[in-house]
Design an enzyme around this catalytic site. Structure first.
Site, PDB file in Angstrom:
ATOM      1  N   PHE A  66      18.048  28.493 -83.165  1.00  0.00           N
ATOM      2  CA  PHE A  66      18.468  27.693 -84.750  1.00  0.00           C
ATOM      3  C   PHE A  66      17.662  27.372 -85.589  1.00  0.00           C
ATOM      4  O   PHE A  66      17.671  27.935 -87.148  1.00  0.00           O
ATOM      5  CB  PHE A  66      19.551  26.160 -84.676  1.00  0.00           C
ATOM      6  CG  PHE A  66      19.540  26.129 -85.594  1.00  0.00           C
ATOM      7  CD1 PHE A  66      20.746  26.700 -86.945  1.00  0.00           C
ATOM      8  CD2 PHE A  66      19.998  24.738 -86.281  1.00  0.00           C
ATOM      9  CE1 PHE A  66      21.061  26.267 -87.992  1.00  0.00           C
ATOM     10  CE2 PHE A  66      20.521  24.309 -87.785  1.00  0.00           C
ATOM     11  CZ  PHE A  66      21.175  25.342 -88.074  1.00  0.00           C
TER      12      PHE A  66
ATOM     13  N   THR B 250      29.631  21.642 -87.352  1.00  0.00           N
ATOM     14  CA  THR B 250      30.148  22.816 -86.912  1.00  0.00           C
ATOM     15  C   THR B 250      28.335  23.841 -85.926  1.00  0.00           C
ATOM     16  O   THR B 250      29.282  24.906 -85.464  1.00  0.00           O
ATOM     17  CB  THR B 250      30.536  23.481 -88.050  1.00  0.00           C
ATOM     18  OG1 THR B 250      31.267  22.373 -88.861  1.00  0.00           O
ATOM     19  CG2 THR B 250      30.991  25.089 -88.068  1.00  0.00           C
TER      20      THR B 250
ATOM     21  N   CYS C 117      40.145  -8.743 -50.947  1.00  0.00           N
ATOM     22  CA  CYS C 117      40.003 -10.499 -51.423  1.00  0.00           C
ATOM     23  C   CYS C 117      39.906 -11.335 -50.512  1.00  0.00           C
ATOM     24  O   CYS C 117      41.040 -11.047 -49.713  1.00  0.00           O
ATOM     25  CB  CYS C 117      41.176 -11.131 -52.897  1.00  0.00           C
ATOM     26  SG  CYS C 117      40.577 -12.526 -52.785  1.00  0.00           S
TER      27      CYS C 117
ATOM     28  N   TYR D  77      24.274 -19.945 -82.637  1.00  0.00           N
ATOM     29  CA  TYR D  77      24.117 -19.648 -80.632  1.00  0.00           C
ATOM     30  C   TYR D  77      24.525 -21.391 -80.543  1.00  0.00           C
ATOM     31  O   TYR D  77      23.399 -22.433 -81.130  1.00  0.00           O
ATOM     32  CB  TYR D  77      23.196 -19.693 -80.005  1.00  0.00           C
ATOM     33  CG  TYR D  77      23.138 -19.200 -78.783  1.00  0.00           C
ATOM     34  CD1 TYR D  77      24.403 -18.175 -78.033  1.00  0.00           C
ATOM     35  CD2 TYR D  77      22.436 -19.976 -77.503  1.00  0.00           C
ATOM     36  CE1 TYR D  77      24.804 -18.337 -76.492  1.00  0.00           C
ATOM     37  CE2 TYR D  77      22.588 -19.558 -76.867  1.00  0.00           C
ATOM     38  CZ  TYR D  77      23.771 -19.205 -75.663  1.00  0.00           C
ATOM     39  OH  TYR D  77      23.508 -19.169 -74.311  1.00  0.00           O
TER      40      TYR D  77
ATOM     41  N   GLY E  29      25.587  18.706 -89.341  1.00  0.00           N
ATOM     42  CA  GLY E  29      25.538  19.381 -88.523  1.00  0.00           C
ATOM     43  C   GLY E  29      26.543  19.888 -87.518  1.00  0.00           C
ATOM     44  O   GLY E  29      26.568  20.326 -85.909  1.00  0.00           O
TER      45      GLY E  29
END
Length: 1104
Positions: free
Chosen positions: A75, A107, A635, A851, A105
């Site tokens: 490319f 396609t 468990c 917080y 980009g």
């Protein structure tokens, strides 16, 4: 700089035990590779014949680099940030939605992936919505491909021999890449379902989704049998999730993002069979300046249009208004078009520049509001009036949400009741006149506008405003272009209401006309578009943010425009597109590791004179909730095999981390969060190196942006401090708990330094309480004052013997810290401290408060500005008195993050702008908000009386406020004003004799206060300690909400005090807290501290 710990399941090669030091250096465990610094880990493992999972990571990076170099070679350009993310997913064999703006980009990437796979002999299908795109793609592929790559395409206008050539290669599977249209997929379902493609790329998923059977076809094309699709669909129809068979290895399906929301349940097949959802590009990346003009002046509009000149959308409130504006602007020779009669033609003319101004109507689903993505042309958006929703307040027509709110507030229906609208109207008519109903609405819906004369409720339509204004600012060729939005609005109430909602939803502010520099704004708008046209270096990146809580991940991704979500093993990953690229959000769901329970000294080994904590992944039984660390399939408590193992979470994080360019761990900003951050970091470092830490003190866009500005590595002093606390808890806890369990024959008992110290307070307070009973008399005086006097009072009068009056300025209390919030909120709302803590956690994670685990009263300049903005909004800026309260503390005090009060939040819940907040959340938020606003308001000037009275020959002093001379913080936290005394004798109107204890019992609130006062425990543990005492059955709450010891609790404490007092005294506990604080600050060596702790409890261990 590792902390000398060992972690099970962390070796990147065998999945076994490794040290954090080796993980930090990227090395497998010593069993796999004894060498300390091999030049090539892969080759060294290969030579030792111990190569296992490391092969995957080695091959992943090799494949990725191969793809990248292939792309660059073919490319001529390197991968963009978006394409790097997609390439890494392709290499891992993952299906996904390409969520990205236009021009990055997509396609091209689809074509290059098909060509790269063709080199490996793999087959691809590329699906496009139109014949033109099929032709263009075929041409581009043939130019880029090597001769050996067999590429065929199909479209209806092809020559006969080309069609035959395609059909022959298609039938015989003699191809690498096929290119065809969506229509071809629909018409050739049977044939395509018999094929198996390694890669299917769908360029326009909207076109495919129009026919739901196409979904089945695509799934079969990547190798999923029709029978499995049927089973999956049947499971989804029942509201369940289908688990794909583990042996099924489908090909890769990549689809472009949808423009419309996928309808029906069939698209959920992608979720359950290929682990992705069809996402939409919902980018909230915006760069807009909002300006308000406080009159609807057409002359001002003309003046503005002459400055802007081109690229302008105007939104009128009605078509009639739009027509009026259209005719008016035509008279001034503006090149203007309208959208109600000739939308397509005028929009095309606007697109190519033949029209400069386009007028439409404000509507959420309007074509001009939602269906337009043209940032290169749309630069300015003008609103002729605020977009609004209007509701009738006539009792026969009032909307359900208004009726329900009024009737619930009046107690005419219960909070949990849900009658239909007709029933609500009937109840309202029975209890209210029309006038009373309107007055109630005015009183309760403060952030909206009520027009008496029209019996109308007006609520700004903030979502329409956000959608329409957003047309001016989008991502264009990787650049976030600038936009300007102008609102012509005269009504102050409507404008303030819009401003509040915009701040809450989009965190964007509106400035007044006087603050706007039009010339500068126009320059910024034009310059941003010029930048998007230039050849720029791609700066887009992919970023992975790891938080603790799924709620926090969801909140952050929603703020930033969540486009899609997917499941990765046992965690959810949200994806958002911003101006800088793609951001992935996921959560650890709390701690991922804990100390093992077996081996060493309760999970801590001793090697070469040093203590080495050994960690294993946390497991939690989904049926009974039990947590454990041993590697087992069931468990240990209930034998269920339904186990949530954090090993899966860690593996998922390792896999997701491979996709991103950068990883930021954003766990909570405290020692626990820092430890989780290190646990995750050391596990991920062998597979990825770009990994850092950020702290978020509020879950908002601003909080996220600020955190990104202070990226750092893990603070090892905080990690060491957490290790010391945990090891100390483990050693003393396991030893003392073992003694208790043996003594009382119960396996669920526990003890610990802080827990046992607090239990001692409660036991001792009970004894003091019992000894403190005395007689009291309550006197009600003729002036309305109540006096409580010790003893039995015989007199019938009270005489004022001294009286003084003085003026005083009273300052407010500081904003909440964790301890003061737990204490006061628990007391005022009669809630348990653990419930208050859970609500604070929710409010933080949903982005409403800062917080909540903090010892600091500090308020930042940003916080002070929140108070100033709110006071300005309610017309009380004159009482603003910004205070920082403290210069110390990593965190701020607990405060609201936006200038929005509880009443406004409640209205927005009713409007559907906010979800998942209960009445309790609102009441807690209101207390936080008012305490904070009070802390930033002026002192209150009061007149007080200092009175000495004679009662039965006894003198007692009274000090009380009798008048407010100047308002200040009392507007948020009211002061009690008492009746005045005069210099005379007052009759006693009423007497009440009773016995009372002068030493009060503890409440949950006062226990937290005591812990804070005596330096025992920390913000993160206050509520937990109280909760454990209740859970173990050591204490209970009486009907007055007082905490009292059970008989068993007294026995436990007596045993501990008698046998092990030195381990549970307050002094020892406080001293250890101070030492651990020093480790946190880097003033004490953590190994030396562990040695000190060990020596202290050695005798306890040896006792057996």
């Amino acid at each position: 700089m590792a902390v000398n710990s060992k972690y099970h399941h962390s070796c990147i090669n065998c999945g076994g035990l490794n040290t954090d030091e080796r993980n930090e250096r990227g090395l497998p465990c010593e069993v796999c590779l004894p060498e300390d610094s091999p030049s090539d880990i892969y080759r060294a493992l290969l030579e030792r014949k111990t190569l296992k999972e490391y092969r995957f990571y080695h091959e992943f990076w090799n494949e990725y680099e191969d793809f990248r170099s292939f792309f660059k070679k073919k490319f001529g350009k390197d991968l963009t940030g978006y394409q790097r993310l997609w390439a890494k997913r392709i290499v891992q064999g993952k299906s996904f939605t390409m969520v990205a703006p236009t021009g990055v980009g997509k396609t091209t990437f689809g074509m290059m992936t098909a060509l790269w796979l063709a080199r490996k002999g793999k087959k691809s299908a590329l699906v496009f919505p139109t014949v033109t795109l099929v032709k263009q793609t075929l041409e581009r592929l043939q130019k880029l491909a090597d001769e050996k790559v067999k590429i065929f395409g199909f479209y209806s206008s092809m020559k006969k021999e080309e069609k035959e050539k395609f059909e022959k290669s298609f039938e015989e599977d003699d191809y690498h890449i096929l290119v065809f249209s969506t229509q071809f997929v629909s018409k050739n379902r049977e044939k395509l379902s018999q094929k198996r493609f390694d890669f299917v790329f769908v360029d326009d998923v909207d076109a495919v989704l129009k026919a739901s059977r196409n979904i089945d076809t695509l799934l079969m094309m990547v190798g999923i049998p029709e029978e499995i699709i049927r089973k999956a669909f049947s499971t989804i129809k029942q509201g369940k999730i289908y688990e794909r068979p583990k042996n099924l290895k489908p090909g890769i399906l990549v689809v472009s993002s949808a423009t419309a929301k996928p309808r029906g349940i069939r698209p959920l097949l992608f979720r359950d069979l290929l682990n992705f959802t069809v996402g939409r590009l919902v980018s909230v990346a915006r760069n807009i300046t909002h300006v308000r003009i406080s009159s609807r002046s057409k002359e001002k509009l003309v003046e503005l249009l002459e400055i802007f000149r081109d690229g302008i959308l105007i939104f009128a409130q009605t078509e009639e208004e739009g027509k009026e504006l259209y005719e008016y602007l035509k008279r001034f020779k503006f090149n203007v078009g309208e959208t109600w009669s000739e939308f397509e033609k005028n929009f095309e003319d606007f697109k190519v520049g033949k029209i400069n101004i386009l007028i439409g109507v404000q509507a959420y689903y309007g074509k001009l509001t939602r269906g337009v993505d043209l940032p290169e042309r749309i630069k300015y958006v003008i609103f002729w009036g605020t977009p609004s929703m209007r509701f009738s307040l006539e009792l026969d027509k009032a909307p359900r949400f208004v009726l329900a709110r009024v009737l619930k507030e009046m107690g005419l229906i219960k909070a949990q009741e849900n009658p239909d609208v007709e029933e609500l109207r009937k109840i309202a008519k029975e209890h209210l006149t029309q006038k009373e109903f309107v007055e109630k609405v005015k009183e309760m819906f403060r952030g909206v506008v009520v027009k008496d004369e029209d019996l109308e409720l007006i609520i700004p339509d903030v979502y329409t405003y956000i959608q329409a204004s957003g047309r001016s600012s989008r991502i264009l060729n990787g650049v976030l272009v600038k936009g300007v939005s102008v609102i012509f609005e005269e009504d102050e109430e409507i404008f303030e209401s819009l401003k509040t909602r915009l701040l809450l939803i989009a965190e964007e502010e509106i400035i007044e006309e006087a603050e706007a520099n039009w010339k500068e704004l126009v320059h910024e708008v034009e310059e941003s578009r010029r930048r998007s046209e230039r050849e720029l270096t791609d700066t887009s990146r992919s970023l992975l943010i790891i938080v603790e809580s799924p709620t926090k991940a969801e909140t952050l991704s929603r703020f930033l425009g969540r486009a899609s979500s997917r499941k990765e093993r046992n965690i959810i990953v949200h994806e958002a597109v911003t101006g800088e690229g793609v951001i992935l959000f996921t959560a650890t769901r709390g701690h991922v590791y804990d100390l093992v329970t077996k081996g060493g000294i309760h999970g801590v080994e001793e090697e070469n004179g040093k203590f080495v904590p050994v960690y294993n992944s946390l497991k939690r039984c989904r049926d009974c909730g039990y947590q454990f660390t041993e590697d087992r399939d069931e468990c240990p408590v209930c034998s269920s095999k339904n186990i949530d193992d954090k090993t899966e979470t860690l593996r998922a994080l390792r896999e997701i981390s491979l996709e991103a360019d950068e990883i930021l761990v954003a766990t909570d900003p405290d020692v626990e969060g820092e430890k989780i951050s290190w646990d995750v970091t050391q596990y991920l470092l062998p597979s990825t190196r770009s990994l850092r830490r950020i702290e978020m003190h509020e879950i908002t866009r601003y909080g996220f942006k600020k955190a990104r500005e202070s990226v750092r590595f893990v603070d090892f002093n905080l990690v060491k401090a957490q290790i010391v606390r945990r090891v100390q808890d483990r050693w003393i806890g396991f030893e003392l708990s073992g003694k208790l369990q043996k003594r009382f024959g119960r396996s669920n008992l526990s003890a610990g330094r802080v827990q046992s110290t607090v239990l001692g307070w409660i036991v001792e307070r009970e004894e003091e309480y019992k000894k403190s009973e005395k007689d009291f008399t309550l006197l009600v005086l003729e002036n309305g004052v109540n006096l409580e006097v010790e003893g039995k009072i015989a007199d019938d009068v009270v005489t004022v013997v001294e009286l003084q009056e003085a003026e005083e300025e009273k300052n407010p209390l500081p904003p909440y810290t964790t301890s003061s919030a737990l204490s006061e909120i628990s007391q005022k709302l009669r809630l348990g401290v653990q419930e208050v803590m859970d609500i604070l956690q929710d409010l933080f994670e949903k982005g409403f408060i800062t917080y909540h685990r903090t010892d600091s009263t500090r308020i930042s300049l940003e916080g002070q500005n929140v108070a100033r903005t709110y006071l300005r909004k309610i017309g009380k800026e004159d009482i603003f008195m910004g205070r920082s309260w403290s210069t110390e503390g990593a965190h701020e005090a607990i405060r609201p993050v936006k200038p929005i009060d509880a009443r406004e939040l409640e209205e927005m819940i009713e409007e559907g702008l906010i979800a998942d907040l209960t009445k309790k959340h609102l009441r807690v938020y209101e207390l936080i908000f008012n305490r904070f606003l009070a802390s930033q308001s002026a002192a209150v000037k009061v007149k007080k009386q200092i009175v000495t009275v004679d009662v039965d020959g006894k003198r007692m002093g009274i000090e009380q406020i009798v008048e407010i001379l100047r308002d200040g913080w009392n507007l948020f936290v009211p002061l009690t004003v008492s009746p005045r005394f005069e210099h005379r004798t007052y009759k006693i109107k009423e007497k009440k004799f009773y016995k009372k204890h002068t030493v009060p019992l503890f409440t949950q609130a006062s226990i937290v206060e005591e812990m804070k006062k005596r330096g025992i425990g920390r913000p993160s543990t206050y509520a937990k300690i109280v909760e454990v005492l209740f859970r173990r059955g050591y204490v209970y709450e009486d009907k007055y909400k007082r905490v009292r010891p059970t008989r068993f609790g007294v026995m436990v404490y007596s045993y501990l005090k008698e046998r092990y007092e030195k381990y549970v005294t307050e002094e020892t506990t406080r001293r250890l807290e101070e030492i651990m604080d020093k480790v946190e600050r880097g003033e004490e060596d953590y190994q030396a501290t562990l040695r000190l702790l060990y020596e202290e409890i050695k005798s306890l261990m040896e006792e057996g």
